[in-house]
Design a protein around this motif. Structure first.
Motif, short mmCIF file in Angstrom:
data_model
loop_
_atom_site.label_atom_id
_atom_site.label_comp_id
_atom_site.label_asym_id
_atom_site.label_seq_id
_atom_site.Cartn_x
_atom_site.Cartn_y
_atom_site.Cartn_z
N GLY A 20 2.31 -2.17 1.85
CA GLY A 20 3.06 -3.33 2.26
C GLY A 20 2.29 -4.33 3.09
N THR A 21 1.11 -3.98 3.56
CA THR A 21 0.27 -4.86 4.37
C THR A 21 -1.04 -5.21 3.69
OG1 THR A 21 1.21 -3.88 6.38
CG2 THR A 21 -0.84 -5.11 6.62
N LYS A 22 -1.59 -4.26 2.93
CA LYS A 22 -2.92 -4.46 2.36
C LYS A 22 -3.05 -3.66 1.07
CE LYS A 22 -4.73 -0.65 5.16
NZ LYS A 22 -4.68 0.35 4.09
N VAL A 23 -4.07 -4.04 0.29
CA VAL A 23 -4.51 -3.24 -0.84
C VAL A 23 -5.99 -2.96 -0.63
CG1 VAL A 23 -4.95 -5.30 -2.27
CG2 VAL A 23 -4.66 -3.04 -3.35
N GLU A 24 -6.40 -1.73 -0.92
CA GLU A 24 -7.80 -1.34 -0.79
C GLU A 24 -8.26 -0.69 -2.08
OE1 GLU A 24 -9.25 -0.33 3.53
OE2 GLU A 24 -7.73 1.12 2.91
N ALA A 25 -9.55 -0.72 -2.33
CA ALA A 25 -10.15 0.00 -3.44
C ALA A 25 -11.51 0.50 -3.01
CB ALA A 25 -10.28 -0.89 -4.68
N ALA A 26 -11.92 1.62 -3.61
CA ALA A 26 -13.23 2.20 -3.32
C ALA A 26 -13.60 3.14 -4.44
CB ALA A 26 -13.21 2.96 -1.99
N LEU A 27 -14.87 3.50 -4.50
CA LEU A 27 -15.34 4.55 -5.40
C LEU A 27 -15.35 5.87 -4.64
CD1 LEU A 27 -18.35 2.73 -7.09
CD2 LEU A 27 -16.03 3.02 -8.00
N ARG A 41 -10.99 -4.49 0.97
CA ARG A 41 -9.61 -4.65 1.41
C ARG A 41 -9.19 -6.11 1.31
NH1 ARG A 41 -7.44 -2.84 7.43
NH2 ARG A 41 -5.48 -3.99 7.42
N ARG A 42 -7.93 -6.32 0.88
CA ARG A 42 -7.35 -7.66 0.89
C ARG A 42 -5.87 -7.56 1.29
NH1 ARG A 42 -9.58 -11.68 -3.87
NH2 ARG A 42 -11.81 -11.28 -3.58
N PRO A 43 -5.28 -8.66 1.75
CA PRO A 43 -3.88 -8.60 2.22
C PRO A 43 -2.88 -8.57 1.07
CG PRO A 43 -4.73 -10.84 2.39
CD PRO A 43 -5.89 -9.99 1.99
N THR A 44 -1.72 -8.00 1.38
CA THR A 44 -0.54 -8.09 0.49
C THR A 44 0.56 -8.75 1.32
OG1 THR A 44 0.11 -5.81 1.08
CG2 THR A 44 -1.25 -6.12 -0.90
N GLY A 45 1.64 -8.06 1.60
CA GLY A 45 2.61 -8.59 2.55
C GLY A 45 3.90 -9.09 1.94
N ARG A 46 4.89 -9.21 2.81
CA ARG A 46 6.25 -9.59 2.42
C ARG A 46 6.31 -10.99 1.82
NH1 ARG A 46 11.17 -7.67 3.28
NH2 ARG A 46 10.32 -5.91 4.45
N ASN A 47 5.44 -11.87 2.21
CA ASN A 47 5.52 -13.26 1.75
C ASN A 47 4.54 -13.58 0.62
OD1 ASN A 47 7.51 -13.96 3.72
ND2 ASN A 47 5.87 -14.05 5.25
N ALA A 48 3.76 -12.61 0.20
CA ALA A 48 2.76 -12.86 -0.84
C ALA A 48 3.43 -13.09 -2.19
CB ALA A 48 1.79 -11.69 -0.93
N VAL A 92 5.91 -0.96 -10.53
CA VAL A 92 6.07 -0.75 -9.10
C VAL A 92 7.06 -1.76 -8.53
CG1 VAL A 92 3.73 0.17 -8.87
CG2 VAL A 92 4.14 -2.25 -8.43
N SER A 93 7.81 -1.30 -7.51
CA SER A 93 8.75 -2.17 -6.79
C SER A 93 8.65 -1.87 -5.30
CB SER A 93 10.19 -1.93 -7.28
OG SER A 93 10.32 -2.17 -8.66
N PRO A 94 7.49 -2.15 -4.68
CA PRO A 94 7.30 -1.78 -3.28
C PRO A 94 8.36 -2.44 -2.39
CG PRO A 94 5.24 -2.48 -4.28
CD PRO A 94 6.33 -2.85 -5.23
N LEU A 95 9.02 -1.63 -1.59
CA LEU A 95 10.15 -2.12 -0.80
C LEU A 95 9.76 -3.27 0.11
CD1 LEU A 95 11.84 1.27 0.12
CD2 LEU A 95 12.66 -0.44 -1.52
N ASN A 96 8.55 -3.22 0.65
CA ASN A 96 8.14 -4.24 1.62
C ASN A 96 7.32 -5.37 1.00
OD1 ASN A 96 9.20 -3.08 4.20
ND2 ASN A 96 7.95 -1.35 3.53
N VAL A 97 7.31 -5.44 -0.33
CA VAL A 97 6.65 -6.53 -1.05
C VAL A 97 7.66 -7.08 -2.06
CG1 VAL A 97 4.62 -7.21 -2.41
CG2 VAL A 97 4.45 -5.32 -0.77
#
Length: 326
Positions: A20-27, A41-48, A92-97
């Motif tokens: 609900g705040t960020k998305v991250e990826a890594a190997l 890392r990059r932001p996500t969030g309720r208003n995105a 997906v239906s993330p509650l906070n996004v």
């Protein structure tokens, strides 16, 4: 690209953690270790908006893939997402996004992977499932086959391993403990939270980081973040202490109910707000200690052993330990 003389023998999972705040990826390698320099890392969030969310997800996937050592290979993409999800259809239906409702996350990530020339499996599960698999693999639940993993952060998620097998349920939402009801009383007061999707008695409504802070502010706390609440707690602020005690009791009740249902042996808890104070765990354990069933009192509640890397390690486990999935 980085050079690694032993990379030709290595197979990596590209791990994606969406919250609900960020998305991250890594190997992540086959031993559950993140490749140095591959975490983005990059932001996500309720208003995105949808384009902004796609830009963030695509951006971290591309950046992580670009970190692949010479001679190594990516064998799959694992996605752990805040729920609820639709496992069969990859939605997906993330509650906070709120701008992502029935969003085709698996197909979108697969399209980015194809753009990068990756013809590999793309596996989507709820983030609670991923974190539980991480703890069972290389974390606090190693050697324990009846486990619930939990995340207490912007929201509250969970996942289950029972009898050594991951339990997802038909839709992928088994273990979504943040929306069990725990309403009762605390210190003679009604244990009620904010109205979260129509239910002020859901665990998340009372015990997530933002909702705990909101309750404290309603009772005179002047801070605005979980970090500020934790600092006030450490300084002895009475409202902050009541807020943490209330949250710990709510989580403890949810764990007691889950243990009564599933005969759990261990619950491992991570997420930013779980680090607010060690006393939070003491409040949970107190609830368990006073339960009337001995088989519920046996459950151990422990902090995650994986720090902030746990969700990414768990997303990688969807590839490297796929044999545990239904």
């Amino acid at each position: 690209m980085p050079t690694d003389p032993t990379a030709s023998a290595r197979a990596y999972a590209l791990a994606v953690d969406f919250g609900g705040t960020k998305v991250e990826a890594a190997l992540v390698d086959t031993d559950g270790r993140l490749v140095e320099g591959s975490r983005h890392r990059r932001p996500t969030g309720r208003n995105a908006t949808v384009p902004e969310l796609e830009d963030s997800v695509g951006g971290v996937v591309r950046a992580a893939a670009a970190s692949l050592p010479d001679g190594a290979r990516i064998v799959g993409v694992g996605i752990g997402s805040a729920g609820p999800i639709d496992r069969a259809r990859g939605l997906v239906s993330p509650l906070n996004v709120p701008h992502w409702r029935d969003y085709p996350m698996r197909d979108y990530v697969a399209s980015v992977a194809a753009e990068l020339g990756l013809d590999v499996p793309v596996v989507l599960e709820m983030d609670g499932v991923a974190i539980t698999m991480a703890e069972h693999w290389v974390g606090a639940a190693q050697g324990v086959d009846n486990v619930m993993g939990m995340v207490i952060s912007t929201g509250i998620g969970g996942g289950l391993i029972v009898g050594g097998r991951v339990i997802t349920g038909p839709t992928g939402n088994a273990g979504h403990i943040g929306h069990v009801e725990v309403g009762a009383t605390f210190g003679g007061k009604a244990l009620r939270g904010e109205d979260t999707f129509g239910n002020p008695y859901a665990l998340e409504a009372m015990a997530s980081g933002p909702h705990t802070v909101a309750w404290a502010r309603q009772h005179g706390f002047e801070g605005a973040t979980g970090e500020e609440l934790a600092a006030a707690y450490a300084a002895g602020d009475l409202v902050a202490r009541e807020a943490i005690a209330r949250t710990g009791e709510a989580v403890g009740r949810a764990i007691a109910s889950a243990t009564a249902l599933l005969d759990l042996e261990l619950v491992a808890i991570g997420g930013g707000f779980s680090h607010s104070t060690p006393d939070l765990f003491d409040h949970m354990r107190t609830v368990i200690e006073h339960h009337y069933f001995p088989f519920v009192r046996k459950v151990r509640i422990v902090p995650s052993a994986l720090s902030s890397e746990g969700p990414l390690i768990g997303a990688a486990a969807l590839i490297h330990r796929a044999h545990l999935l239904p």
